[in-house]
Design an enzyme around this catalytic site. Structure first.
Site, PDB file in Angstrom:
ATOM      1  N   ASN A  10       4.052   0.670   2.315  1.00 33.62           N
ATOM      2  CA  ASN A  10       4.020  -0.433   3.128  1.00 33.62           C
ATOM      3  C   ASN A  10       4.339  -1.596   2.413  1.00 33.62           C
ATOM      4  OD1 ASN A  10       3.093   0.975   5.611  1.00 33.62           O
ATOM      5  ND2 ASN A  10       1.624   1.785   4.245  1.00 33.62           N
ATOM      6  N   LYS A  35      11.870  10.668  11.048  1.00 27.09           N
ATOM      7  CA  LYS A  35      11.048   9.315  11.168  1.00 27.09           C
ATOM      8  C   LYS A  35      12.243   8.227  11.528  1.00 27.09           C
ATOM      9  CE  LYS A  35       7.871  10.081   7.653  1.00 27.09           C
ATOM     10  NZ  LYS A  35       6.973   9.232   6.578  1.00 27.09           N
ATOM     11  N   GLU A  85       4.556   7.125   2.430  1.00 26.94           N
ATOM     12  CA  GLU A  85       5.512   5.931   2.593  1.00 26.94           C
ATOM     13  C   GLU A  85       5.040   4.816   1.653  1.00 26.94           C
ATOM     14  OE1 GLU A  85       5.494   3.713   6.264  1.00 26.94           O
ATOM     15  OE2 GLU A  85       3.450   4.038   6.416  1.00 26.94           O
ATOM     16  N   ARG A 111       0.935  -1.122  -0.020  1.00 27.12           N
ATOM     17  CA  ARG A 111      -0.045   0.252   0.014  1.00 27.12           C
ATOM     18  C   ARG A 111       0.841   1.237   0.027  1.00 27.12           C
ATOM     19  NH1 ARG A 111      -3.017   0.930   5.045  1.00 27.12           N
ATOM     20  NH2 ARG A 111      -1.514   2.641   5.259  1.00 27.12           N
ATOM     21  N   GLU A 121       7.118   0.956  11.835  1.00 23.88           N
ATOM     22  CA  GLU A 121       5.815   1.303  11.339  1.00 23.88           C
ATOM     23  C   GLU A 121       4.699   1.298  12.186  1.00 23.88           C
ATOM     24  OE1 GLU A 121       5.588   1.012   7.917  1.00 23.88           O
ATOM     25  OE2 GLU A 121       7.610   0.902   7.791  1.00 23.88           O
ATOM     26  N   GLY A 122       3.430   1.416  12.042  1.00 24.76           N
ATOM     27  CA  GLY A 122       2.304   1.079  12.680  1.00 24.76           C
ATOM     28  C   GLY A 122       1.904   2.329  13.305  1.00 24.76           C
ATOM     29  N   LYS A 168      11.935   2.866   5.848  1.00 22.71           N
ATOM     30  CA  LYS A 168      12.003   4.011   5.657  1.00 22.71           C
ATOM     31  C   LYS A 168      13.263   4.673   5.162  1.00 22.71           C
ATOM     32  CE  LYS A 168       7.936   5.381   8.267  1.00 22.71           C
ATOM     33  NZ  LYS A 168       7.283   3.787   8.689  1.00 22.71           N
ATOM     34  N   ARG A 192      -8.164   7.630   4.245  1.00 25.08           N
ATOM     35  CA  ARG A 192      -8.503   8.216   5.732  1.00 25.08           C
ATOM     36  C   ARG A 192      -8.203   9.573   5.924  1.00 25.08           C
ATOM     37  NH1 ARG A 192      -2.894   5.354   8.006  1.00 25.08           N
ATOM     38  NH2 ARG A 192      -2.093   5.785   5.805  1.00 25.08           N
ATOM     39  N   SER A 221      -2.712  -2.413   5.815  1.00 25.45           N
ATOM     40  CA  SER A 221      -4.340  -2.818   6.252  1.00 25.45           C
ATOM     41  C   SER A 221      -5.289  -1.682   5.482  1.00 25.45           C
ATOM     42  CB  SER A 221      -4.221  -2.449   7.805  1.00 25.45           C
ATOM     43  OG  SER A 221      -3.835  -1.165   7.959  1.00 25.45           O
TER      44      SER A 221
HETATM   45  P1  ADP Z   1       4.137   4.478   9.712  1.00 25.16           P
HETATM   46  O1  ADP Z   1       4.933   3.677   9.322  1.00 25.16           O
HETATM   47  O2  ADP Z   1       4.014   4.683  11.188  1.00 25.16           O
HETATM   48  O3  ADP Z   1       2.746   4.562   9.259  1.00 25.16           O
HETATM   49  P2  ADP Z   1       4.260   7.029   8.044  1.00 25.16           P
HETATM   50  O4  ADP Z   1       5.576   7.319   7.390  1.00 25.16           O
HETATM   51  O5  ADP Z   1       3.169   6.528   7.316  1.00 25.16           O
HETATM   52  O6  ADP Z   1       4.654   5.895   9.279  1.00 25.16           O
HETATM   53  O7  ADP Z   1       3.629   8.237   9.166  1.00 25.16           O
HETATM   54  C1  ADP Z   1       2.682   8.234  10.009  1.00 25.16           C
HETATM   55  C2  ADP Z   1       1.631   9.179   9.553  1.00 25.16           C
HETATM   56  O8  ADP Z   1       2.202  10.540   9.937  1.00 25.16           O
HETATM   57  C3  ADP Z   1       1.084   9.554   8.263  1.00 25.16           C
HETATM   58  O9  ADP Z   1       0.078   8.637   8.056  1.00 25.16           O
HETATM   59  C4  ADP Z   1       0.895  10.990   7.997  1.00 25.16           C
HETATM   60  O10 ADP Z   1      -0.375  11.163   8.533  1.00 25.16           O
HETATM   61  C5  ADP Z   1       2.128  11.435   8.850  1.00 25.16           C
HETATM   62  N1  ADP Z   1       3.131  11.876   7.927  1.00 25.16           N
HETATM   63  C6  ADP Z   1       4.155  11.036   7.882  1.00 25.16           C
HETATM   64  N2  ADP Z   1       5.115  11.783   6.998  1.00 25.16           N
HETATM   65  C7  ADP Z   1       4.578  12.928   6.734  1.00 25.16           C
HETATM   66  C8  ADP Z   1       5.130  14.181   5.919  1.00 25.16           C
HETATM   67  N3  ADP Z   1       6.174  14.024   5.040  1.00 25.16           N
HETATM   68  N4  ADP Z   1       4.238  14.992   5.909  1.00 25.16           N
HETATM   69  C9  ADP Z   1       3.011  15.265   6.431  1.00 25.16           C
HETATM   70  N5  ADP Z   1       2.634  14.243   7.378  1.00 25.16           N
HETATM   71  C10 ADP Z   1       3.339  13.057   7.069  1.00 25.16           C
HETATM   72 MG    MG Z   2       1.887   4.925   7.489  1.00 37.03          MG
END
Ligand code: ADP
Ligand code: MG
Length: 482
Positions: A148, A368, A146, A129, A372-373, A310, A456, A153
């Site tokens: 996945n 970051k 990102e 995803r 994950e999660g 990441k 979402r 999910s």
């Molecule tokens: P995880 O693996 O924990 O899902 P993500 O990289 O998807 O990590 O980050 C979690 C959440 O943080 C995302 O769903 C988004 O809402 C927010 N986020 C992550 N990266 C960015 C970004 N570059 N700009 C704005 N919001 C972000």
């Molecule tokens: Mg995410």
């Protein structure tokens, strides 16, 4: 620069009587169609509550939705090739695995099975995803948050949400708007991927094993896969096991077949094993190694899992890197367009520059770690603090710095379980996920498909919007020509 504002698909606010009626119906619809989760505060396996939802489908630019859909097969190909490039995985994760124990443990398993020759099973199943937000500051192009490669999910519940949003729009008297809700067959597509992998394994008696956490809150989203397979392919057996049960139940035969409780396993589908606590210590890592050594088809195999870190995402954004995997320059260009600034914090001139950038303008970035999660990233002024503290230590190389995406804001109603009052229209932002299925081995790709989407939506003022974490709400895109 001001963030862009989008007009909702229906004029807001709704009058109180209409709102009350439609919220009541929508809640019951969600409950009765399994758009539900288990409560974290009052956990009881006998009881479901509806998952938080956005009452109206949120507006999403049609062109950008199509861009994300169309690029998915290219990203599938990219991730598949990355997962099979030993030199690339090794060099991009080199500094990270020295300081990040979790990624280090995964890498040890990877090296072990790589050196042993990936057992008898060369084929991997990727149910991916890729997540996006529209970036207000760059011609409103979708930017990848990102990708996945493990436990992607909400494909199942999101497939129901299109019907949900159709129902709500109809109740509000907007039949003419239904054509702007794109169909979503993520559940069928993801299960189709598992069935295809099961067929490739080639033993009709072998089963698909769904591996889950000790306590599952997002139960509907997992079970729908299982029930879909049993209903549509009754000849395919499905086994559901907690990861922690496998330390006693999983065995390898001499020819590397994986047996659990007397069933040969054709496909292992993880809905867990993406964060350290889910392994429960050394025993859990042994289980992962045992499964990787087997000839079952893994979703994901360890190299796919590593390709989804990441750190690898950041390495791919490095100038000239995509060309290593994708020869067609139009495809490379298309991928580059959806990438936003991603910077390593390694000890070199690039890393030093990123450290300076983070300290000077923390609000422009997200910091970051390799997790994950949800709930692990650092935002805003806190970035400065964290970077200042670790800038001279090796620890910094386990993190990446990412440009913060500024998604457009719109009004919507967010409905949550346990809410006593009627919701008010609030400012929200959305994140789109596109599901991809890829099956193949080091030599060739056998299946490469885009299979559906999820949306979402969260309050515009919060940093993260995980639905399972209770911050985000389920939604569907309402496509508009903006
Ligand atoms: P995880 O693996 O924990 O899902 P993500 O990289 O998807 O990590 O980050 C979690 C959440 O943080 C995302 O769903 C988004 O809402 C927010 N986020 C992550 N990266 C960015 C970004 N570059 N700009 C704005 N919001 C972000
Ligand atoms: Mg995410």
């Amino acid at each position: 620069m001001a963030v862009r504002r989008l007009e909702p698909c229906v004029q807001l606010p709704l009058d109180e009587k209409t709102l009350k009626e439609v919220v009541t119906s929508a809640r019951d619809w969600a409950l009765m169609h399994g758009a539900c989760m288990r409560s974290k505060t009052n956990y009881n396996e006998d009881i479901l509550q509806f998952a938080p939802f956005a009452l109206l489908p949120s507006v999403f630019p049609r062109k950008e939705f199509e861009r994300a859909v169309n690029i998915q097969p290219i990203l599938n190909e990219l991730m598949h090739k990355v997962a099979h490039d030993h030199e690339f995985l090794t060099s991009s994760l080199k500094s990270t695995i020295e300081v990040d124990e979790f990624t280090g443990n995964m890498f040890k398993i990877y090296e072990t099975v790589y050196n042993e020759g990936f057992a008898q099973q060369e084929v991997s199943l990727g149910l991916l995803r890729s997540d996006y937000m529209v970036h207000s500051y760059s011609d409103s192009v979708v930017k990848q948050v990102e990708i996945n490669t493990i436990a992607s999910s909400f494909g199942a519940i999101s497939s129901k949400l299109t019907a949900f949003n159709r129902y709500v729009l109809r109740e509000l008297g907007h039949e003419e708007k239904l054509e702007n809700l794109p169909p979503n067959s993520a559940l069928a597509g993801l299960c189709g991927g598992m069935i295809k992998a099961w067929k490739i394994y080639g033993n009709p008696k072998a089963v698909i094993m769904i591996v889950v956490e000790d306590v599952t809150y997002n139960i509907c989203d997992q079970r729908f896969h299982e029930f879909y397979i049993r209903e549509n392919h009754p000849d395919v057996g499905v086994l559901r096991r907690r990861y922690s049960d496998l330390k006693d139940q999983a065995k390898l035969t001499d020819n590397k077949a994986l047996f659990v409780d007397g069933h040969e396993v054709a496909v292992v589908y993880y809905r867990t094993a993406y964060e350290p606590a889910q392994y429960g210590g050394a025993e859990g890592w042994k289980t992962r190694l045992l499964i990787e050594r087997s000839k079952a088809i893994k979703c994901p195999s360890i190299h796919y899992h590593l390709a989804g870190t990441k750190k690898v995402q950041q390495a791919l954004a490095h100038p000239g890197c995509l060309e290593r995997f994708i020869t067609d320059s139009a495809k490379v260009e298309a991928i580059r367009e959806i990438f936003t600034g991603l910077y390593s914090l390694d000890f070199d001139e690039h890393g030093d520059r990123a450290v300076d950038m983070a300290i000077a303008n923390p609000e422009r970035y997200v910091l970051k770690p390799q997790r994950e999660g949800g709930g692990n990233n650092v935002y805003g002024q806190k970035i400065r603090e964290v970077v200042e503290k670790m800038k001279s230590s090796k620890e910094r190389t386990a993190w990446i710095l990412m440009e913060r995406i500024a998604p457009p804001v719109q009004k919507n109603y967010i409905v949550r379980p346990g809410q006593n009052n009627l919701p008010e229209p609030t400012d929200v932002v959305s994140e789109l996920g596109i599901f991809g299925v890829v099956i193949g081995d080091a030599e060739k790709i056998l299946v490469n498909e885009q299979v559906g989407h999820m949306l979402r939506t969260k309050l515009s003022t919060v940093d993260e919007g995980g639905v399972a974490a209770g911050l985000g709400a389920l939604d569907s895109p309402y496509l508009a020509d903006l």
